[in-house]
Enzyme design. Structure first.
Site, PDB file in Angstrom:
ATOM      1  N   LEU A 163       9.640  -1.291  -4.827  1.00  0.00           N
ATOM      2  CA  LEU A 163       9.126   0.080  -4.911  1.00  0.00           C
ATOM      3  C   LEU A 163       8.706   0.579  -3.534  1.00  0.00           C
ATOM      4  O   LEU A 163       9.019   1.704  -3.140  1.00  0.00           O
ATOM      5  CB  LEU A 163       7.953   0.112  -5.892  1.00  0.00           C
ATOM      6  CG  LEU A 163       7.371   1.476  -6.278  1.00  0.00           C
ATOM      7  CD1 LEU A 163       6.739   1.401  -7.669  1.00  0.00           C
ATOM      8  CD2 LEU A 163       6.353   1.983  -5.270  1.00  0.00           C
ATOM      9  N   LYS A 164       8.019  -0.280  -2.772  1.00  0.00           N
ATOM     10  CA  LYS A 164       7.504   0.153  -1.465  1.00  0.00           C
ATOM     11  C   LYS A 164       8.636   0.426  -0.475  1.00  0.00           C
ATOM     12  O   LYS A 164       8.595   1.424   0.256  1.00  0.00           O
ATOM     13  CB  LYS A 164       6.568  -0.911  -0.896  1.00  0.00           C
ATOM     14  CG  LYS A 164       6.028  -0.600   0.508  1.00  0.00           C
ATOM     15  CD  LYS A 164       5.241   0.697   0.556  1.00  0.00           C
ATOM     16  CE  LYS A 164       4.795   1.058   1.987  1.00  0.00           C
ATOM     17  NZ  LYS A 164       3.733   0.182   2.493  1.00  0.00           N
ATOM     18  N   VAL A 165       9.643  -0.419  -0.420  1.00  0.00           N
ATOM     19  CA  VAL A 165      10.705  -0.166   0.563  1.00  0.00           C
ATOM     20  C   VAL A 165      11.543   1.044   0.167  1.00  0.00           C
ATOM     21  O   VAL A 165      12.070   1.747   1.038  1.00  0.00           O
ATOM     22  CB  VAL A 165      11.593  -1.408   0.829  1.00  0.00           C
ATOM     23  CG1 VAL A 165      10.767  -2.525   1.441  1.00  0.00           C
ATOM     24  CG2 VAL A 165      12.324  -1.880  -0.401  1.00  0.00           C
ATOM     25  N   VAL A 192       0.829  -1.201   0.000  1.00  0.00           N
ATOM     26  CA  VAL A 192       0.000   0.000   0.000  1.00  0.00           C
ATOM     27  C   VAL A 192       0.868   1.258   0.000  1.00  0.00           C
ATOM     28  O   VAL A 192       1.805   1.382   0.799  1.00  0.00           O
ATOM     29  CB  VAL A 192      -0.924   0.011   1.230  1.00  0.00           C
ATOM     30  CG1 VAL A 192      -1.653   1.348   1.354  1.00  0.00           C
ATOM     31  CG2 VAL A 192      -1.907  -1.143   1.167  1.00  0.00           C
TER      32      VAL A 192
END
Length: 270
Positions: free
Chosen positions: A151-153, A104
Site C-alpha cells: 500500500l505504501k509504495v 507511515v
C-alpha cells in the site's frame, strides 16, 4: 511498556519523541550520533533493544532493514520503514512471525495525525494500535504481512507522478510567460480538483527555488523503483509512473538526490 526505536532521523525522531512523551520507556539506536543526541533519549545497541517489549524501525532502505532485523530476534518489530512486500516477508521470517509492516502515511510535521496501515495478524494490528497511538490518528489492518508495505509504495508511486506533474506545469508556466508564482497563488486555494496536498506543500517552495528536503529525490526514486519492480513482476505496464521515475533518475544523476523531491523541476528548466 519498554520500546526501542531503531532509526531516529526525519521520521523516526518524531516517532521516538512522541512515544517518550506518551510515557513509554524509550531507548534508541541510530548510526548518527547527532540524531541520537537530538532525541535526548538513552542509546542502546540493536541486541540490547531486542530485550525490550517491542522495537519500532524507521530505516531508509530495504537493505538496512534486513541488516538490522537479525539482531532483533526475540522481540516484536513494528516496521515503519518504506520497503516492498518481499522485504517485509523476509523480515517476518527472520523474526519468526513477530513482525508487522507499519509504514507511515503522512509528512513528518503531521506526526500525531498520521494514518498507519498494518500488515500482519490481528494480534500485531492490536499491538501496533497501542504502541503507535501517540503518532497516528488511525491505525488500520490492511491484510497479511506485506500488505501495508505494498500500500505504501503504491501511495508513493502516486506521489511521484504528482510531483513530476507539478514540476512540469511550473516549467511550462515559466516558458509560456505566465509567472509561476501567480499560477500557484491562483490555484492553491481555488478548490480545483487538480490541487493536491503535495502541490500545496511543494509548489510555493519550488517557485522560490527552496529545495530544503522534506522527502528527498533519492528516497522518492528508491520507493518508486520498488513499486515499478512490483509492477514488472506482475506484468502491469505503468507508462506514466515510469516517465516520472525517469525524471527522478535524471535529478539523481545530476547530484540532486539530497534535495526535496520537487527539485526535479531543475531538470526541466535546463
Amino acid at each position: 511498556m519498554r520500546v526501542g526505536c531503531v532509526g531516529v532521523g526525519t521520521m523516526g525522531g518524531p516517532i521516538a519523541a512522541a512515544l517518550a512523551g506518551a510515557g513509554f520507556d524509550v531507548a534508541v539506536h541510530d548510526p548518527s550520533p547527532t540524531a541520537v543526541a537530538r532525541t535526548g533519549l538513552p542509546q542502546a545497541t540493536p541486541a540490547e533493544l531486542a530485550e525490550r517489549d517491542v522495537v519500532v524501525l524507521s530505516l531508509p532502505t530495504p537493505e538496512v532493514v534486513l541488516d538490522v532485523v537479525p539482531a532483533l530476534v526475540g522481540t516484536t518489530v513494528l516496521d515503519t520503514s518504506t520497503v516492498g512486500p518481499d522485504t517485509s516477508l523476509a523480515a517476518a521470517e527472520v523474526l519468526e512471525g513477530r513482525y508487522a509492516d507499519c509504514p507511515v502515511l503522512g509528512r513528518p510535521a503531521a506526526v500525531g495525525r498520521w494514518t498507519i496501515p498494518v500488515g500482519g495478524s490481528q494480534e500485531l494490528v492490536d499491538l501496533a494500535a497501542q504502541v503507535l497511538a501517540p503518532v497516528a490518528a488511525r491505525v488500520v489492518g490492511v491484510g497479511p504481512t506485506g500488505s501495508a508495505a505494498t500500500l505504501k509504495v503504491l501511495n508513493n508511486l502516486m506521489l511521484g507522478v504528482v510531483n513530476a506533474a507539478t514540476a512540469e506545469v511550473l516549467a511550462l508556466a515559466e516558458a509560456s510567460g505566465l509567472d509561476p508564482a501567480v499560477f500557484v497563488d491562483t490555484l492553491v486555494d481555488s478548490g480545483a480538483a487538480s490541487v493536491s496536498g503535495l502541490f500545496r506543500e511543494v509548489a510555493p517552495r519550488a517557485v522560490r527555488r527552496d529545495y530544503t528536503p522534506t522527502f528527498s529525490v533519492a528516497l522518492l526514486h528508491k520507493d518508486n523503483a520498488i513499486a515499478l519492480d512490483l509492477a514488472r513482476r506482475h506484468g502491469v505496464e505503468l507508462p506514466v509512473a515510469q516517465a516520472a521515475q525517469e525524471l527522478n533518475g535524471q535529478a539523481l544523476a545530476h547530484g540532486r538526490g539530497d534535495l526535496d523531491s520537487i527539485a526535479v523541476l531543475e531538470e526541466l528548466l535546463g
